[in-house]
Design a protein around this motif. Structure first.
Motif, short mmCIF file in Angstrom:
data_model
loop_
_atom_site.label_atom_id
_atom_site.label_comp_id
_atom_site.label_asym_id
_atom_site.label_seq_id
_atom_site.Cartn_x
_atom_site.Cartn_y
_atom_site.Cartn_z
N ALA A 296 0.83 -1.21 0.00
CA ALA A 296 0.00 0.00 0.00
C ALA A 296 0.86 1.25 0.00
N CYS A 297 1.96 1.21 0.75
CA CYS A 297 2.87 2.36 0.79
C CYS A 297 3.57 2.54 -0.55
N LYS A 298 3.96 1.45 -1.17
CA LYS A 298 4.60 1.54 -2.49
C LYS A 298 3.65 2.14 -3.51
N GLU A 299 2.39 1.72 -3.46
CA GLU A 299 1.40 2.27 -4.38
C GLU A 299 1.17 3.76 -4.12
N LEU A 300 1.22 4.15 -2.86
CA LEU A 300 1.03 5.56 -2.53
C LEU A 300 2.15 6.41 -3.11
N PHE A 301 3.39 5.99 -2.96
CA PHE A 301 4.50 6.79 -3.48
C PHE A 301 4.52 6.78 -5.00
N LYS A 302 3.98 5.75 -5.60
CA LYS A 302 3.79 5.78 -7.05
C LYS A 302 2.75 6.84 -7.42
N ALA A 303 1.68 6.90 -6.64
CA ALA A 303 0.62 7.88 -6.89
C ALA A 303 1.11 9.31 -6.67
N LEU A 304 2.12 9.47 -5.80
CA LEU A 304 2.64 10.81 -5.53
C LEU A 304 3.41 11.39 -6.71
N ARG A 305 3.54 10.64 -7.80
CA ARG A 305 4.11 11.17 -9.03
C ARG A 305 3.03 11.58 -10.02
N ASN A 306 1.78 11.58 -9.56
CA ASN A 306 0.66 12.01 -10.38
C ASN A 306 0.07 13.27 -9.75
N PRO A 307 0.22 14.44 -10.39
CA PRO A 307 -0.26 15.69 -9.77
C PRO A 307 -1.77 15.74 -9.59
N PHE A 308 -2.50 15.01 -10.42
CA PHE A 308 -3.96 15.01 -10.29
C PHE A 308 -4.38 14.25 -9.03
N TYR A 309 -3.67 13.17 -8.73
CA TYR A 309 -3.94 12.46 -7.48
C TYR A 309 -3.66 13.36 -6.29
N ILE A 310 -2.52 14.01 -6.30
CA ILE A 310 -2.17 14.90 -5.18
C ILE A 310 -3.21 16.00 -5.01
N GLY A 311 -3.62 16.58 -6.13
CA GLY A 311 -4.58 17.67 -6.07
C GLY A 311 -5.92 17.27 -5.49
N ASP A 312 -6.27 16.00 -5.62
CA ASP A 312 -7.55 15.51 -5.10
C ASP A 312 -7.47 15.04 -3.65
N GLN A 313 -6.30 15.16 -3.03
CA GLN A 313 -6.12 14.73 -1.65
C GLN A 313 -6.06 15.95 -0.73
N VAL A 314 -6.98 16.03 0.20
CA VAL A 314 -7.04 17.19 1.09
C VAL A 314 -5.78 17.32 1.94
N ALA A 315 -5.10 16.22 2.22
CA ALA A 315 -3.96 16.23 3.14
C ALA A 315 -2.62 16.44 2.45
N LEU A 316 -2.58 16.51 1.13
CA LEU A 316 -1.32 16.55 0.40
C LEU A 316 -1.11 17.86 -0.34
N THR A 317 0.15 18.13 -0.68
CA THR A 317 0.50 19.30 -1.49
C THR A 317 1.42 18.86 -2.61
N GLN A 318 1.48 19.66 -3.67
CA GLN A 318 2.25 19.27 -4.85
C GLN A 318 3.75 19.23 -4.58
N THR A 319 4.22 20.03 -3.64
CA THR A 319 5.60 19.94 -3.17
C THR A 319 5.56 19.29 -1.79
N SER A 320 6.37 18.25 -1.58
CA SER A 320 6.29 17.52 -0.32
C SER A 320 7.09 18.19 0.79
N GLY A 321 7.88 19.19 0.45
CA GLY A 321 8.61 19.92 1.48
C GLY A 321 9.86 20.56 0.93
N TRP A 322 10.61 21.18 1.84
CA TRP A 322 11.88 21.83 1.52
C TRP A 322 12.80 21.46 2.68
N VAL A 323 13.86 20.72 2.39
CA VAL A 323 14.72 20.20 3.43
C VAL A 323 15.29 21.35 4.27
N GLY A 324 15.10 21.25 5.57
CA GLY A 324 15.58 22.27 6.48
C GLY A 324 14.64 23.45 6.63
N ALA A 325 13.51 23.41 5.91
CA ALA A 325 12.58 24.55 5.94
C ALA A 325 11.19 24.12 6.40
#
Length: 623
Positions: A95-124
């Motif tokens: 399930a985790c592997k499938e999720l990280f595969k989905a995280l390369r699809n911007p439409f999937y990310i956009g439809d998730q209330v908990a996610l953002t298109q950028t996953s972060g900025w190291v140290g920020a």
């Protein structure tokens, strides 16, 4: 983080400067902020004057209060659960592997209330979900959420497309207004803004809900409507967010800033009032929304943008050349710079050239309003130069020029048939057939940033006597990291009327005479601290950030007073007010004080954020 938290009293100091005769407010404010020891002195004097509540605090809203809000928004209140939770519990699961595969699809990310298109900025920052979200479908939902947040002292966040590199569309322990479902689009043959009936002529326009993405806008305006609206280049970027940052697209050299095309906006301000903002009604707020940065002045629920006549043709030029020695690379850079100055600095051309480590030049340009033959003629001298005997270069990808009907530039059906390699389709089951994003932007989907900096380059650097300095600076920058020149993100060479329109926006005036925005950045695949096997590569991030800094600093040696694009600025930029908005900042601060005096809308390096702690929970004041 301390260095970006130590300057919270700039506006307080600037407020005293009008009493100094003949004072230049910005110079005085900057001088004060840069005085040795000033940051330490301010930190010593700062004290908490207001604090927002978090879950577990005594003042956190009761379940009864949340249920009242849920009824008010007709059930559209969501208790947010992140899909990443499964990975934290079982990082090696399928399930985790499938999720990280989905995280390369911007439409999937956009439809998730908990996610953002950028996953972060190291140290920020790291993308972390809100506690609750209002999945707004109408303006009344936004009003209810704004009132609830204000009355209950909550941290409030707004997300449409969720593309913020700075992390402004997410915050833990907050209430999120999610505008994804506010995506209606309607075309107007003769639009006139409210209150402008006697002063504005009707004109073609399009009204777009705050949650719509640019692909949907282009499909409605261009593919179906046969007209053009100036917007963003990435198909999944949110319309409203781009407008509020200023907004560049591939064809900005012809059509100017997306924000300059704004005719009217509906915006819910901190007092819970839905206001119309245009040139005739609330004109100060209207000006601030045009480039003042998303999430600082209110929640935009709808924008109305002017549409234009569509040119007959859009086209692309791409190729890759590698020089076989440093001397040859200097010559290649010099030729590319002079060729751009002589042949491409005009409204027909946009996008970028990337000067890379390994002495490589990647050309990825677009054009509008030219036939295939006309575009070929423009590039003929450059091709002849490359083909000259003794040229010490390798043509890795031969220069290719493609032109086609502009109306079908965003047609998924035709792109799949004639240019399948240029796009990536939404691969989810039952996904709309028209969903796609450009393959060239694939690395940006879900990425974690290591570093990102930008700077506008003044057109004076293209003068013959100045070109050698620019060439050497570009060469030296590539000894550390690759440097991209985004020509469409500078307005030098644009029509005079578009430059004039851009002057009436809040964006940094440095863009007006810039021929390009230089961008230097580094990133990695989607990553989150605490998820085994998917954590950020801290060593790679540190090395890349150091190289990016060295690269940009070399280029900036030839820029006297650099400004940056607010959406693509360095998270750690210390002089962000000056960098993002230049001389426009004090005017923006006045608009902020008028419409949001208590700072309900607070984002990282947003207008007024100098009065708040870095996490946006604590308002600071002098001791």
């Amino acid at each position: 983080m301390a260095h970006s938290m130590n300057r919270r009293q700039l506006l307080n100091a600037a407020a005293a400067f009008p009493f100094l005769p003949g004072a230049d407010l910005w110079q005085l404010a900057t001088a004060w902020a840069e005085t040795p020891g000033a940051d330490a002195l301010r930190l010593a004097k700062q004290k908490q004057v207001f604090s927002r509540v978090r879950p577990g605090d005594a003042d956190w809203p009761s379940e009864e209060s949340w249920n009242k809000l849920r009824r008010e928004v007709e059930g559209r209140l969501i208790k947010v659960n992140s899909p990443l939770s499964a990975c934290r519990e079982a990082p090696d699961s399928s399930a985790c592997k499938e999720l990280f595969k989905a995280l390369r699809n911007p439409f999937y990310i956009g439809d998730q209330v908990a996610l953002t298109q950028t996953s972060g900025w190291v140290g920020a920052w790291t993308s972390r979900p809100s506690v609750y979200a209002v999945a707004a479908q109408k303006t009344e939902d936004v009003v209810a959420a704004v009132n609830f947040a204000r009355e209950n002292k909550l941290r409030l966040v707004v997300k449409g497309g969720g593309h913020s590199y700075q992390g402004t569309s997410c915050a833990p322990d907050s209430l999120l207004i999610w505008t994804r479902e506010m995506n209606a689009i309607s075309l107007h043959q003769a639009f006139v803004g409210k209150g402008c009936e006697k002063v504005q002529a009707p004109q073609p326009a399009v009204s777009v809900g705050a949650g719509a993405i640019w692909l949907a806008a282009y499909e409605a305006v261009t593919t179906r409507g046969g007209r053009y609206v100036q917007g963003g280049g990435c198909t999944t970027v949110g319309v409203a967010g781009l407008i509020q940052s200023g907004g560049f697209g591939a064809f900005s050299k012809k059509y100017g800033l997306a924000a300059a095309g704004l005719l009217e906006a509906e915006v819910v301000t901190a007092d819970g009032v839905a206001r119309i903002a245009n040139a005739c009604t609330n004109p100060d707020l209207f000006w601030g929304l045009k480039g003042g940065g998303g999430g600082s002045l209110g929640v935009v629920t709808r924008v109305t943008l002017r549409t234009r006549e569509l040119p007959a043709f859009f086209g692309d030029v791409f190729g890759t050349i590698t020089a076989r020695s440093e001397t040859a690379f200097r010559e290649l850079i010099a030729r590319a710079v002079s060729f751009y100055a002589d042949r491409l600095l005009n409204p027909h051309w946009g996008e970028q050239m990337r000067f890379g480590t390994g002495n490589r030049l990647d050309i990825s340009m677009v054009f509008q309003g030219l036939t295939q033959r006309q575009a070929e003629e423009v590039w003929k001298p450059f091709r002849e130069w490359l083909a000259a005997p003794g040229r010490d270069v390798t043509i890795d990808v031969p220069l290719k020029i493609v032109s086609g009907p502009a109306r079908f530039h965003w047609s998924a059906q035709l792109l799949k048939a004639f240019a399948p390699g240029a796009i990536v389709a939404d691969d989810r089951p039952k996904a709309p057939a028209g969903n796609f994003y450009w393959a060239a932007t694939g690395e940006e989907v879900g990425w974690v940033l290591y570093a990102f900096r930008s700077a506008w380059l003044p057109v004076s650097l293209l003068q013959k006597k100045e070109q050698p300095r620019l060439v050497e600076a570009l060469f030296e920058s590539t000894r550390h990291w690759q440097m991209s020149l985004h020509f469409n993100k500078g307005l030098a060479g644009a029509p005079a009327e578009e430059i004039a329109a851009a002057k009436d926006t809040a964006i940094n005036p440095a863009v007006l005479d810039a021929f390009a925005l230089a961008i230097c950045g580094a990133s990695g695949p989607p990553a989150f601290p605490g998820i085994k096997g998917h954590e950020p590569n801290l060593n790679a991030a540190s090395n890349a950030a150091s190289a990016v800094t060295k690269s940009m600093n070399k280029l900036l040696e030839v820029v006297d007073d650099p400004g940056s694009y607010v959406s693509e600025n360095d998270f750690f930029e210390s002089q962000w007010r000056r960098s993002n908005w230049g001389s426009n900042y004090l005017r923006l601060a006045a608009v902020k004080k008028k419409y949001d005096p208590d700072g309900l809308f607070t984002v990282h390096h947003g207008v007024g954020s100098e009065e708040w702690s870095a996490d946006g929970f604590t308002r600071l004041g002098p001791g």
